[in-house]
Design an enzyme around this catalytic site. Structure first.
Site, mmCIF file in Angstrom:
data_model
loop_
_atom_site.group_PDB
_atom_site.id
_atom_site.type_symbol
_atom_site.label_atom_id
_atom_site.label_comp_id
_atom_site.label_asym_id
_atom_site.label_seq_id
_atom_site.Cartn_x
_atom_site.Cartn_y
_atom_site.Cartn_z
ATOM 1 N N PRO A 171 40.668 -18.414 6.310
ATOM 2 C CA PRO A 171 39.563 -18.832 7.181
ATOM 3 C C PRO A 171 38.685 -17.650 7.590
ATOM 4 O O PRO A 171 39.164 -16.537 7.783
ATOM 5 C CB PRO A 171 40.280 -19.438 8.401
ATOM 6 C CG PRO A 171 41.661 -19.738 7.938
ATOM 7 C CD PRO A 171 41.983 -18.727 6.897
ATOM 8 N N LYS A 202 33.186 -18.812 3.234
ATOM 9 C CA LYS A 202 33.097 -19.758 2.119
ATOM 10 C C LYS A 202 31.984 -20.782 2.345
ATOM 11 O O LYS A 202 31.175 -21.054 1.458
ATOM 12 C CB LYS A 202 34.450 -20.478 1.950
ATOM 13 C CG LYS A 202 35.602 -19.550 1.644
ATOM 14 C CD LYS A 202 36.876 -20.313 1.367
ATOM 15 C CE LYS A 202 37.392 -21.070 2.580
ATOM 16 N NZ LYS A 202 37.764 -20.198 3.696
ATOM 17 N N THR A 203 31.944 -21.369 3.528
ATOM 18 C CA THR A 203 30.933 -22.395 3.810
ATOM 19 C C THR A 203 29.530 -21.795 3.858
ATOM 20 O O THR A 203 28.588 -22.351 3.278
ATOM 21 C CB THR A 203 31.251 -23.093 5.140
ATOM 22 O OG1 THR A 203 32.573 -23.651 5.078
ATOM 23 C CG2 THR A 203 30.245 -24.191 5.416
ATOM 24 N N SER A 259 58.782 -10.039 -1.143
ATOM 25 C CA SER A 259 58.331 -8.658 -1.338
ATOM 26 C C SER A 259 59.007 -7.660 -0.406
ATOM 27 O O SER A 259 58.777 -6.463 -0.530
ATOM 28 C CB SER A 259 56.806 -8.587 -1.165
ATOM 29 O OG SER A 259 56.416 -8.943 0.141
ATOM 30 N N LYS A 293 48.016 -4.708 1.475
ATOM 31 C CA LYS A 293 49.164 -3.916 1.924
ATOM 32 C C LYS A 293 48.835 -2.429 1.943
ATOM 33 O O LYS A 293 49.218 -1.702 2.874
ATOM 34 C CB LYS A 293 50.362 -4.189 1.019
ATOM 35 C CG LYS A 293 50.891 -5.613 1.117
ATOM 36 C CD LYS A 293 52.029 -5.855 0.145
ATOM 37 C CE LYS A 293 52.541 -7.303 0.249
ATOM 38 N NZ LYS A 293 53.643 -7.576 -0.701
#
Length: 827
Positions: free
Chosen positions: A368, A372-373, A689, A732
């Site tokens: 989020p 994108k929008t 991981s 990371k």
């Protein structure tokens, strides 16, 4: 046998040439036995008539090849004509001459004797010989019968002419008489018949032409009859409608319903509907005429017609094919996102060349707040299209996509059709937001309904249940967004071009805030003209201590909060003062920091290792603590760990047990102790991981050897100690850089991912690529003599300052090339 004779009864000579004046004719062929009036105006033609009158009144009549030629030459005149006699000549006041001529016999022009005052030519009369046979008799009867049918169809020919034609017994004269009355035969075809000397062949050709004319007349009669019936039906309907209107007025009813029907009919005529849609609308309007205006069924039909006519059938906005302008718009609106921008520019480049391209279906997947929008809106602005958005979050009914059938009360089209009606164009950028949040129940699966919408091979004929018509969606550019691919069915993923957007790095957030967020929030707070400065260090403080996200929504909210507090100060102190917000002033505006920045450990500790994790908020460091206490050989795992991490802890413990002798531990060391693995932060953790981190902490706790505080690690461990590749390496590495860690251990299989790491991070970090857990322990534990504990080893493969450092020969891609950009550049 018939032999054509002269007027005095003597046989016509075929070989003797005769010298006669010639009269060129325009658009007319004079046949033997034909009497025709002619108007002559050209001087040469009048001179030829005078010469004929001075002789025996005979003149040769031949047609011009091109009627528009005013001064013809011998080459402009057909080589075959008709010898005729001047029956009457009358001079008119305007200088022209009216002459009545009668055709006598065919003649071939041998040569032109003179062309000065008039045409004088030598011609040879053509002799016609015919043998009477049964076939010729049948042909004559067929021609006479066809002519009778022709006369009945052609009202311009007097019926009395039939008696004359029926009485002709000479085949040559029959052909010449009939051809004169065929109105639509071209001049070249008449000349062809004149040049045909054999009467049998002439009759055959005439029969063929006459049958063609008859067929044309029959088709014309059918068309006239059909048009007449249609006109009668239209007039009848008009008369009845006028009567109905008069009755309604007498009864006091208003004619609003009728006016509405007329408006619908007018819209149907002007709208560019498909053939199927136009036929359906006309049928529904016809049905509506026969209903009572206030009936429930009339309302349903009227709503249906309104929906069909309100859709943008074939209506398109003009697209922008200027790639430079499109690229500038995309760069203005969004920072980074190179893959998406490149894909949009590729689409525009191909569209500019092809002009007809199936709209791409892009799926933007990311956490989020990464834009994108808003990116979909920028795509619409860059391509010159309109924008429409449809949120699919929580949609669980297939009818939301396809609509309800008209049999249901209150039925409506699906939201796809509704959105197209709202936007008013057939080629918008259509955003399907939160496509991964759909679910299914007993009412159907909306994701399955989207298969037809998003498939370029099918969406040119999308069929909505309410409309029950094929609607073309192939010009629509669909863009879908999702936070995760896990919620999207595989068949739906297969129809989309998936572009993954990772979370923003600290550098990117800083650039976005400076370029976009701060100016926008200053304008919204009314501080556009007020000298306000929020320093970069202040923005970094907000990013680290007041937000924890992949996107920039919370960052924008915090900046907006600061701007609102400054706006309050402006009211009290005035616009002239300079309002500067340094890093130390941020707590004054936003309060106590909500999050603590991840920092490296202060000292080397036993049983504590630093791992690296990738969450929906980006990368973060993760402390792993291990305590060894007396017990019965149990392994305790705490810290809100998902099943995947619990299994990684068990695999790490099994590896330590398998390497107990090499590590200097007793074979049964685990029988009298319990090992407790704990991750302090109270947030859910998942993924494999952290396997190498837990194995390092367990080994440190059992061996009582501290772990280096400046080392962080990530990687999945197997039972044999192999270190497997992981995901999210970029985030990371950034987390380790923020925490001040200068050495990072990563799986050797992730070597290819180093190209995505910003160069400034690589220059400040030592990256060691490991394949086995022994290499991890050698680098992470504070060992005075690693070879004594773990045995001899090869030099490690590592990167220092972005360059591979190893004793092996470097490969072509050993130097990690990273684009050097301003702080915050997306790599």
């Amino acid at each position: 046998m018939f032999i054509h004779r002269n007027d005095d009864g003597r046989p016509a000579a075929g070989g003797d040439g005769r010298v006669l004046p010639l009269l060129p004719l325009r658009d007319i062929i004079v046949f033997p036995h034909m009497v025709v009036p002619l108007f002559v105006g050209r001087e040469k033609s009048i001179a030829a008539l005078e010469e004929a009158m001075a002789r025996d009144r005979e003149i040769l009549l031949a047609a011009q090849i091109r009627a528009k030629t005013n001064d013809p030459t011998p080459q402009d005149i057909y080589g075959t004509g008709t010898i005729g006699a001047v029956m009457q000549l009358l001079r008119l006041p305007d200088g022209t001459v009216k002459v009545l001529v009668e055709g006598r016999r065919r003649a071939r022009i041998d040569r032109f004797v003179s062309t000065d005052a008039f045409f004088l030519c030598e011609c040879t009369p053509l002799e016609e010989r015919v043998e009477r046979t049964v076939e010729l008799e049948a042909l004559m009867r067929a021609v006479q019968q066809s002519f009778e049918a022709y006369v009945k169809l052609n009202k311009r020919i007097a019926p009395e002419l039939l008696l004359t034609v029926q009485a002709i017994d000479d085949p040559s004269r029959l052909a010449d008489t009939v051809v004169v009355h065929l109105g639509n035969v071209k001049l070249a075809e008449r000349q062809e018949i004149l040049e045909t000397v054999d009467p049998t062949r002439r009759l055959e050709r005439l029969f063929e032409l006459m049958n063609a004319e008859i067929e044309i007349f029959q088709v014309e009669r059918k068309i006239r009859s059909r048009v007449k019936k249609q006109m009668e039906r239209t007039q009848k309907e008009y008369y009845l409608n006028e009567q109905m209107q008069a009755i309604q007025k007498e009864l006091g009813e208003r004619d609003e319903f009728r006016n509405e029907l007329q408006e619908l009919e007018e819209k149907a005529r002007t709208k560019r509907l498909s053939k199927e849609a136009l036929a359906r609308v006309r049928k529904e309007i016809k049905k509506l005429r026969m209903m009572q205006p206030m009936s429930a069924e009339a309302t349903v039909v009227r709503n249906y017609v309104d929906w069909v006519l309100a859709l943008p059938w074939g209506e398109k906005t003009e697209e922008n094919y200027d790639l430079e302008q499109a690229e500038r718009i995309l760069e203005e609106d969004h920072y980074g996102l190179k893959k998406v921008k490149e894909r949009i520019l590729e689409y525009l480049a191909v569209q500019a060349l092809v002009r007809k391209l199936r709209g791409p279906v892009l799926c933007l997947v990311g956490p989020p707040g990464v834009g994108k929008t808003s990116l979909a809106r920028s795509i619409a602005r860059a391509t010159g299209r309109k924008f429409v958005r449809l949120s699919l979050g929580g949609v669980r009914d297939e009818a939301e996509i396809r609509g309800h059938r008209r049999t249901y009360i209150g039925a409506l089209p699906g939201r796809i059709i509704q959105s197209l009606r709202k936007v008013g164009t057939n080629n918008p950028v259509f955003l399907l937001d939160e496509v991964d949040k759909m679910s299914s129940d007993f009412r159907g699966d909306p994701a399955a309904a989207l298969l037809e919408v998003l498939d370029p091979e099918q969406n040119h004929a999308f069929n909505d249940h309410y409309l029950d018509l094929d609607y073309d969606l192939s010009d629509v550019m669909f863009v879908t967004t999702a936070n995760s691919l896990a919620g999207i069915p595989l068949p739906l993923q297969d129809r989309m071009e998936i572009i993954e957007l990772s979370g923003y790095t600290e550098f990117e957030k800083l650039n976005i805030a400076v370029r976009y967020l701060v100016p926008r929030q200053l304008e919204e707070a009314g501080l556009k003209d007020v000298p306000v400065e929020i320093t970069e260090n202040a923005i970094r403080t907000i990013i680290h201590q007041y937000t924890k996200e992949s996107g920039v929504r919370a960052l924008e909210r915090e900046i907006g909060s600061i701007c609102r507090k400054i706006a309050r100060q402006v009211h009290a102190q005035g616009r002239e003062n300079v309002y500067r917000v340094p890093a130390k002033m941020v707590p004054r505006y936003l309060g106590v920091p909500r999050y603590l920045s991840s920092r490296a450990l202060e000292k080397d500790e036993v049983g504590v290792a630093t791992g690296l994790a990738y969450t929906t908020y980006g990368g973060t460091t993760l402390e792993c603590e291990v305590a060894v206490v007396p017990g019965k050989g149990k392994l305790h795992i705490t810290g809100l760990l998902e099943k995947g991490m619990q299994e990684s802890a068990q695999a790490a413990m099994s590896y330590i047990r398998s390497r107990s002798r090499a590590l200097g531990l007793d074979d049964d060391f685990y029988r009298d102790v319990d090992v407790h693995v704990h991750f302090p932060e109270f947030v859910p953790k998942e993924g494999p991981s952290a396997g190498v981190t837990m194995a390092t902490s367990i080994a440190s706790a059992l061996l009582r050897i501290p772990v280096r505080r400046n080392v962080a690690m990530t990687g999945e461990i197997t039972l044999r100690g192999r270190v497997m590749p992981i995901g999210g390496l970029k985030e990371k590495m950034l987390a380790a850089h923020r925490a001040g860690i200068d050495t990072v251990l990563i799986p050797k299989g992730n070597r290819k991912d180093l190209r995505e790491i910003p160069r400034r991070v690589l220059m400040a970090t030592r990256v060691v690529l490991v394949e086995h857990m022994d290499e991890v322990l050698r680098e992470a534990l504070c060992l005075s003599d690693p070879d004594a504990l773990l045995g001899p080893r090869q030099p490690p493969m590592e990167y220092r300052e972005g360059r591979l450092v190893t004793h092996e020969a470097p490969a072509a891609d050993d130097v990690v090339q990273a684009t050097v950009e301003a702080p915050g550049a997306r790599q």
